[in-house]
Motif scaffolding. Sequence first.
Motif, PDB file in Angstrom:
ATOM      1  N   GLU A 122       0.810  -1.206   0.000  1.00 30.49           N
ATOM      2  CA  GLU A 122       0.000   0.000   0.000  1.00 30.49           C
ATOM      3  C   GLU A 122       0.854   1.271   0.000  1.00 30.49           C
ATOM      4  O   GLU A 122       0.365   2.348  -0.322  1.00 30.49           O
ATOM      5  CB  GLU A 122      -0.957   0.012   1.199  1.00 30.49           C
ATOM      6  N   GLN A 123       2.126   1.159   0.365  1.00 26.90           N
ATOM      7  CA  GLN A 123       3.010   2.323   0.354  1.00 26.90           C
ATOM      8  C   GLN A 123       3.491   2.653  -1.055  1.00 26.90           C
ATOM      9  O   GLN A 123       3.833   3.798  -1.343  1.00 26.90           O
ATOM     10  CB  GLN A 123       4.225   2.076   1.248  1.00 26.90           C
ATOM     11  N   ILE A 124       3.540   1.665  -1.934  1.00 22.55           N
ATOM     12  CA  ILE A 124       4.054   1.856  -3.288  1.00 22.55           C
ATOM     13  C   ILE A 124       2.968   2.497  -4.150  1.00 22.55           C
ATOM     14  O   ILE A 124       1.843   2.012  -4.230  1.00 22.55           O
ATOM     15  CB  ILE A 124       4.495   0.517  -3.891  1.00 22.55           C
ATOM     16  N   THR A 125       3.318   3.597  -4.796  1.00 26.11           N
ATOM     17  CA  THR A 125       2.352   4.307  -5.631  1.00 26.11           C
ATOM     18  C   THR A 125       2.639   4.133  -7.115  1.00 26.11           C
ATOM     19  O   THR A 125       1.720   4.191  -7.920  1.00 26.11           O
ATOM     20  CB  THR A 125       2.366   5.810  -5.305  1.00 26.11           C
ATOM     21  N   SER A 126       3.915   3.953  -7.490  1.00 26.41           N
ATOM     22  CA  SER A 126       4.270   3.929  -8.912  1.00 26.41           C
ATOM     23  C   SER A 126       5.409   2.951  -9.169  1.00 26.41           C
ATOM     24  O   SER A 126       6.218   2.662  -8.280  1.00 26.41           O
ATOM     25  CB  SER A 126       4.689   5.323  -9.390  1.00 26.41           C
ATOM     26  N   LEU A 127       5.438   2.467 -10.396  1.00 19.33           N
ATOM     27  CA  LEU A 127       6.519   1.592 -10.854  1.00 19.33           C
ATOM     28  C   LEU A 127       7.038   2.133 -12.176  1.00 19.33           C
ATOM     29  O   LEU A 127       6.276   2.365 -13.113  1.00 19.33           O
ATOM     30  CB  LEU A 127       6.024   0.154 -11.041  1.00 19.33           C
TER      31      LEU A 127
END
Length: 535
Positions: free
Chosen positions: A57-62
Amino acid sequence: MAAAKFFPRKLLSFLSKFQFKRQTNPSSLQFRFRKGHATHSMFQKFTSLPHNNIKSEQITSLVFHLEAALLKSSSLFPYFMLVAFEGGGLLRVLILFLLYPLVWLFGEKQIGLNIMVFVSFVGIKSDKFRIGSSVLPKFLLEDVGNEGFNAVMNYGDKRKIAVSEMPRIMVECFVKDYLRVDGVEGRELKVFCGYFLGLMEGKKGNPVVLKEFHGDGKMGGYAIGIGCFEYKAFDDHLFSYCKEIYWVTEAEKRKWEILPREKYPKPLIFHDGRLAFRPTPLASLFMFMWLPLGIFVSIIRFTSGTLLPLSIVNLVNSSTGFKSTLSISNPSSINSTNYDNKPTGLLYVCNHRTLLDPIYVSIFIMKPVTAVTYSTSRFTEIMSPIKTVGLTRDREKDKEIMEQELSRGDLAVCPEGTTCREPYLLRFSPLFAEMTDEIVPVAIDMQVSMFYGSTASGFKWLDSIYNLLNPFAMYSATILEKLPSSQTCNSGGKSRIEVANYVQNKIGKALGFECTSLTRKDKYMILAGNEGITK
């Protein structure tokens, strides 16, 4: 001399790697960007990617490098060969092939890339370029590594941005339509008076991609990157936002498996282009070596098909590399009589793979049939060894034409209305179901080794030539049982749509193909941007 030439490159590579400082964790590297928004980023091995400690849930983009993180092959040469062949023809692709030693010498990352771009694109009309959406997706999908794909898709609905060394116009459709990725950052091509100059713009941020990456304009959460040190994507501004970057080595990529077809995010149903093989340097060499002999062999195949009896044609084809197999579910199905014991024409309903479909039906049943078709060129009609009759797409006129031809003998029809190369069946036009109850489904498949004998955007009069130019081909047909009277319009009371669907399902089951509701119009709109124009 060779060592002297490559020494400066090796020295620069060593010095650039020397900038990285090892942290306490030996599996990670720290790098400080001279420009960018992140003061530091963590570089870790690709194998540690699934085991990172960052909560999902902390990751917003790749952000991922397309060539390094997703494609198994490390060479871009085949993709530019495809652009050169489909966009410029045989002469352009020959020039690019002859320049390959120079590309190899300089490498495909900088000077070599510029050479490939220039030869492939210079002089091509920009508004007519559809190779990136009609040809390249097939070959790119077949080059996707399963492990790389799993790593990228591991982040589910997170915002994903692809970075590519290739021009954006080559990869944007593949990335967005087939991988469901939000955006792609690639090099732009310079255009003058509507024509590509074969030159790329300098690397700079695409405002549209930046907006997709930032979302509401504020960079929050955690951004992850996947790339490779061999590419200069780490200089890209998008990677400067990443808090962690996982790198892939060539040794790891060599162990990857190719992504299986069932895992494609979007099914590959339609694709265009003439080349049926991946044009690597070695495969391209074989093609150029074959062409002089192939022209001679194709003349033999054509001559035998037009002058020799059908019983001999198949023997000649087999001896020149065109193998064929036939299976007949019920031999009595192809010997039909009407109620007055007078011969009546059978309607052979086939799925459509190539222009050769009706011809092979004639060869297999050892008697000529008349073929009705929608979009065969005048040249193909003249060269055809069997009678072909063009349809008008006017329902009443076409019905009258087919009834007349059936009264004279057997008739072959492909109700899909166009060819489909992949294991799918398009929707069957139901007009044939009204003609007669004497319907024999024929399941057809053809595998070619070098060229596709069909096109949506090219010249259709070349279809038969490309078909005959193949070194090897395997043609298989299964003549299924004649439709039972209970499944026909006149005797069984079925609607024409019910009969068409029944025949489509029978053929699809025999071939193991998936039945779809897509039409000829759908194919041409996707591949050519029109509803089907015969050239």
